[in-house]
Design a protein around this motif. Structure first.
Motif, PDB file in Angstrom:
ATOM      1  N   ASP A  28      -1.120  37.079 -28.100  1.00  0.00           N
ATOM      2  CA  ASP A  28      -2.373  36.656 -27.471  1.00  0.00           C
ATOM      3  C   ASP A  28      -3.347  36.005 -28.445  1.00  0.00           C
ATOM      4  O   ASP A  28      -4.190  35.214 -28.040  1.00  0.00           O
ATOM      5  CB  ASP A  28      -3.054  37.848 -26.789  1.00  0.00           C
ATOM      6  CG  ASP A  28      -2.317  38.296 -25.541  1.00  0.00           C
ATOM      7  OD1 ASP A  28      -1.566  37.484 -24.965  1.00  0.00           O
ATOM      8  OD2 ASP A  28      -2.477  39.475 -25.154  1.00  0.00           O
ATOM      9  N   ASP A  29      -3.250  36.370 -29.727  1.00  0.00           N
ATOM     10  CA  ASP A  29      -4.267  35.930 -30.689  1.00  0.00           C
ATOM     11  C   ASP A  29      -3.785  34.801 -31.598  1.00  0.00           C
ATOM     12  O   ASP A  29      -4.406  34.505 -32.610  1.00  0.00           O
ATOM     13  CB  ASP A  29      -4.723  37.114 -31.544  1.00  0.00           C
ATOM     14  CG  ASP A  29      -3.586  37.700 -32.387  1.00  0.00           C
ATOM     15  OD1 ASP A  29      -2.411  37.345 -32.124  1.00  0.00           O
ATOM     16  OD2 ASP A  29      -3.868  38.488 -33.303  1.00  0.00           O
ATOM     17  N   GLU A  30      -2.679  34.131 -31.264  1.00  0.00           N
ATOM     18  CA  GLU A  30      -2.168  33.052 -32.108  1.00  0.00           C
ATOM     19  C   GLU A  30      -1.988  31.765 -31.303  1.00  0.00           C
ATOM     20  O   GLU A  30      -1.460  31.776 -30.192  1.00  0.00           O
ATOM     21  CB  GLU A  30      -0.828  33.448 -32.749  1.00  0.00           C
ATOM     22  CG  GLU A  30      -0.984  34.475 -33.848  1.00  0.00           C
ATOM     23  CD  GLU A  30       0.281  34.618 -34.694  1.00  0.00           C
ATOM     24  OE1 GLU A  30       1.042  33.635 -34.802  1.00  0.00           O
ATOM     25  OE2 GLU A  30       0.484  35.708 -35.244  1.00  0.00           O
ATOM     26  N   PHE A  31      -2.437  30.675 -31.911  1.00  0.00           N
ATOM     27  CA  PHE A  31      -2.347  29.351 -31.301  1.00  0.00           C
ATOM     28  C   PHE A  31      -1.970  28.341 -32.390  1.00  0.00           C
ATOM     29  O   PHE A  31      -2.169  28.582 -33.575  1.00  0.00           O
ATOM     30  CB  PHE A  31      -3.694  28.927 -30.697  1.00  0.00           C
ATOM     31  CG  PHE A  31      -4.266  29.910 -29.709  1.00  0.00           C
ATOM     32  CD1 PHE A  31      -4.099  29.725 -28.352  1.00  0.00           C
ATOM     33  CD2 PHE A  31      -4.986  31.024 -30.145  1.00  0.00           C
ATOM     34  CE1 PHE A  31      -4.630  30.624 -27.437  1.00  0.00           C
ATOM     35  CE2 PHE A  31      -5.520  31.934 -29.241  1.00  0.00           C
ATOM     36  CZ  PHE A  31      -5.344  31.729 -27.885  1.00  0.00           C
ATOM     37  N   LYS A  57      -5.510  32.001 -35.775  1.00  0.00           N
ATOM     38  CA  LYS A  57      -5.151  33.408 -35.579  1.00  0.00           C
ATOM     39  C   LYS A  57      -6.408  34.264 -35.648  1.00  0.00           C
ATOM     40  O   LYS A  57      -7.209  34.140 -36.578  1.00  0.00           O
ATOM     41  CB  LYS A  57      -4.158  33.872 -36.652  1.00  0.00           C
ATOM     42  CG  LYS A  57      -3.656  35.295 -36.436  1.00  0.00           C
ATOM     43  CD  LYS A  57      -2.524  35.640 -37.389  1.00  0.00           C
ATOM     44  CE  LYS A  57      -1.992  37.047 -37.120  1.00  0.00           C
ATOM     45  NZ  LYS A  57      -0.841  37.391 -37.969  1.00  0.00           N
ATOM     46  N   ASN A  58      -6.586  35.107 -34.642  1.00  0.00           N
ATOM     47  CA  ASN A  58      -7.768  35.985 -34.587  1.00  0.00           C
ATOM     48  C   ASN A  58      -9.063  35.199 -34.764  1.00  0.00           C
ATOM     49  O   ASN A  58      -9.926  35.560 -35.568  1.00  0.00           O
ATOM     50  CB  ASN A  58      -7.675  37.078 -35.656  1.00  0.00           C
ATOM     51  CG  ASN A  58      -6.549  38.050 -35.390  1.00  0.00           C
ATOM     52  OD1 ASN A  58      -6.249  38.361 -34.242  1.00  0.00           O
ATOM     53  ND2 ASN A  58      -5.908  38.520 -36.452  1.00  0.00           N
ATOM     54  N   ASN A  59      -9.181  34.088 -34.028  1.00  0.00           N
ATOM     55  CA  ASN A  59     -10.394  33.252 -34.072  1.00  0.00           C
ATOM     56  C   ASN A  59     -10.635  32.615 -35.429  1.00  0.00           C
ATOM     57  O   ASN A  59     -11.755  32.197 -35.732  1.00  0.00           O
ATOM     58  CB  ASN A  59     -11.635  34.059 -33.670  1.00  0.00           C
ATOM     59  CG  ASN A  59     -11.758  34.215 -32.176  1.00  0.00           C
ATOM     60  OD1 ASN A  59     -11.383  33.312 -31.420  1.00  0.00           O
ATOM     61  ND2 ASN A  59     -12.254  35.342 -31.732  1.00  0.00           N
ATOM     62  N   THR A  60      -9.617  32.542 -36.256  1.00  0.00           N
ATOM     63  CA  THR A  60      -9.746  31.951 -37.584  1.00  0.00           C
ATOM     64  C   THR A  60      -8.732  30.825 -37.746  1.00  0.00           C
ATOM     65  O   THR A  60      -7.557  30.986 -37.396  1.00  0.00           O
ATOM     66  CB  THR A  60      -9.497  33.005 -38.680  1.00  0.00           C
ATOM     67  OG1 THR A  60     -10.430  34.075 -38.519  1.00  0.00           O
ATOM     68  CG2 THR A  60      -9.657  32.404 -40.067  1.00  0.00           C
ATOM     69  N   ILE A  61      -9.190  29.696 -38.257  1.00  0.00           N
ATOM     70  CA  ILE A  61      -8.287  28.581 -38.535  1.00  0.00           C
ATOM     71  C   ILE A  61      -7.652  28.825 -39.903  1.00  0.00           C
ATOM     72  O   ILE A  61      -8.342  28.906 -40.922  1.00  0.00           O
ATOM     73  CB  ILE A  61      -9.057  27.244 -38.526  1.00  0.00           C
ATOM     74  CG1 ILE A  61      -9.652  27.000 -37.139  1.00  0.00           C
ATOM     75  CG2 ILE A  61      -8.144  26.090 -38.923  1.00  0.00           C
ATOM     76  CD1 ILE A  61     -10.658  25.877 -37.089  1.00  0.00           C
ATOM     77  N   ILE A  62      -6.346  28.968 -39.922  1.00  0.00           N
ATOM     78  CA  ILE A  62      -5.617  29.263 -41.162  1.00  0.00           C
ATOM     79  C   ILE A  62      -5.254  27.940 -41.835  1.00  0.00           C
ATOM     80  O   ILE A  62      -4.158  27.398 -41.638  1.00  0.00           O
ATOM     81  CB  ILE A  62      -4.353  30.102 -40.882  1.00  0.00           C
ATOM     82  CG1 ILE A  62      -4.661  31.258 -39.928  1.00  0.00           C
ATOM     83  CG2 ILE A  62      -3.749  30.608 -42.193  1.00  0.00           C
ATOM     84  CD1 ILE A  62      -5.638  32.270 -40.457  1.00  0.00           C
ATOM     85  N   GLY A 110       6.791  27.600 -33.238  1.00  0.00           N
ATOM     86  CA  GLY A 110       7.439  28.781 -32.684  1.00  0.00           C
ATOM     87  C   GLY A 110       7.114  28.930 -31.208  1.00  0.00           C
ATOM     88  O   GLY A 110       7.128  27.960 -30.444  1.00  0.00           O
ATOM     89  N   ASN A 111       6.789  30.157 -30.808  1.00  0.00           N
ATOM     90  CA  ASN A 111       6.446  30.420 -29.401  1.00  0.00           C
ATOM     91  C   ASN A 111       4.937  30.473 -29.182  1.00  0.00           C
ATOM     92  O   ASN A 111       4.467  30.918 -28.137  1.00  0.00           O
ATOM     93  CB  ASN A 111       7.072  31.734 -28.950  1.00  0.00           C
ATOM     94  CG  ASN A 111       6.531  32.938 -29.715  1.00  0.00           C
ATOM     95  OD1 ASN A 111       6.008  32.787 -30.819  1.00  0.00           O
ATOM     96  ND2 ASN A 111       6.662  34.120 -29.163  1.00  0.00           N
ATOM     97  N   ARG A 112       4.164  30.025 -30.166  1.00  0.00           N
ATOM     98  CA  ARG A 112       2.702  30.106 -30.059  1.00  0.00           C
ATOM     99  C   ARG A 112       2.177  29.198 -28.955  1.00  0.00           C
ATOM    100  O   ARG A 112       2.755  28.172 -28.626  1.00  0.00           O
ATOM    101  CB  ARG A 112       2.045  29.709 -31.390  1.00  0.00           C
ATOM    102  CG  ARG A 112       2.333  30.643 -32.544  1.00  0.00           C
ATOM    103  CD  ARG A 112       1.592  30.162 -33.790  1.00  0.00           C
ATOM    104  NE  ARG A 112       1.830  30.995 -34.942  1.00  0.00           N
ATOM    105  CZ  ARG A 112       2.801  30.754 -35.841  1.00  0.00           C
ATOM    106  NH1 ARG A 112       3.598  29.708 -35.689  1.00  0.00           N
ATOM    107  NH2 ARG A 112       2.960  31.550 -36.871  1.00  0.00           N
ATOM    108  N   LYS A 113       1.024  29.580 -28.428  1.00  0.00           N
ATOM    109  CA  LYS A 113       0.337  28.751 -27.438  1.00  0.00           C
ATOM    110  C   LYS A 113      -0.258  27.534 -28.142  1.00  0.00           C
ATOM    111  O   LYS A 113      -0.666  27.616 -29.306  1.00  0.00           O
ATOM    112  CB  LYS A 113      -0.744  29.580 -26.740  1.00  0.00           C
ATOM    113  CG  LYS A 113      -0.147  30.673 -25.857  1.00  0.00           C
ATOM    114  CD  LYS A 113      -1.182  31.664 -25.355  1.00  0.00           C
ATOM    115  CE  LYS A 113      -1.580  32.658 -26.421  1.00  0.00           C
ATOM    116  NZ  LYS A 113      -2.424  33.751 -25.891  1.00  0.00           N
ATOM    117  N   LEU A 114      -0.316  26.417 -27.426  1.00  0.00           N
ATOM    118  CA  LEU A 114      -0.723  25.141 -28.015  1.00  0.00           C
ATOM    119  C   LEU A 114      -2.114  24.733 -27.549  1.00  0.00           C
ATOM    120  O   LEU A 114      -2.500  24.985 -26.413  1.00  0.00           O
ATOM    121  CB  LEU A 114       0.284  24.051 -27.656  1.00  0.00           C
ATOM    122  CG  LEU A 114       1.734  24.335 -28.058  1.00  0.00           C
ATOM    123  CD1 LEU A 114       2.648  23.222 -27.559  1.00  0.00           C
ATOM    124  CD2 LEU A 114       1.866  24.512 -29.569  1.00  0.00           C
TER     125      LEU A 114
END
Length: 206
Positions: A28-31, A57-62, A110-114
């Protein structure tokens, strides 16, 4: 329910089980926010020349986890496209083959939401390459930032005429632009829009 049924039949067409992870349930927390630069604006005939992407991830741009690739196109760059992204054919002489880039891109997302701006176009461009290669369309759930922004604004000002241009959204949300227009910078700026919008109390995404 409709998307589940669509993905069920989509997965049945998968030619290579190596990529079955694309259909796994996403966190839920990864895009992944991504953007493509292309030779033109018709997915049927034009080609990708660059892809930029970044993980949220977790409202943070990595920013340490980024994807930047340049692609040598098979079709000629159109003048109008060059005026937008300023990438010339000579800039792509050492660029990679699209088959390799698409494989790397799928491994990255991967399977992350876009997430994206004008995301329907970018996904259509990706699908142009993965459909013949893998037999599927990109199954990842996706979020269009202009649609999220529209819902946010119309809730505040019902019946308003909402300007959905990228620069207008950036100004309204008081997000600084990064200057150079390229796939990676556009992906980062779009990610900033997404993070800011989804942190407003009344903005909900599913």
């Amino acid at each position: 329910m409709f998307n589940q049924i669509k993905n069920y039949f989509n997965k049945k067409n998968l030619k290579d089980e190596k990529y079955s992870y694309l259909f796994d349930k996403a966190n839920d927390d990864e895009f992944v926010c991504f953007d493509c630069e292309t030779t033109g604006l018709d997915p049927k005939v034009d080609d990708i020349i660059s892809i930029g992407a970044v993980i949220i991830k977790n409202n943070t741009i990595i920013s340490s986890k980024k994807f930047v690739r340049f692609v040598k196109p098979k079709t000629k760059l159109q003048i109008e496209a060059i005026k937008v992204h300023h990438i010339r054919e000579m800039d792509l002489e050492e660029a990679e083959d699209i088959d390799n880039v698409i494989e790397e891109f799928l491994d990255f997302i991967g399977n992350r939401k876009l997430v994206g701006y004008y995301l329907e176009f970018d996904i259509a461009m990706i699908n142009k390459y993965i459909k013949p290669k893998l037999g599927i369309y990109l199954p990842n759930k996706n979020y269009e930032v202009s649609a999220i922004y529209y819902d946010y604004k119309i809730e505040k000002i019902p019946q308003a005429n909402i300007d959905l241009r990228f620069d207008t959204i950036m100004r309204d949300l008081q997000i600084p632009t990064m200057g150079k227009h390229d796939a990676y910078n556009d992906a980062v700026m779009t990610a900033l829009i997404f993070v800011k919008l989804t942190n407003f109390p009344k903005v909900k995404i599913r």
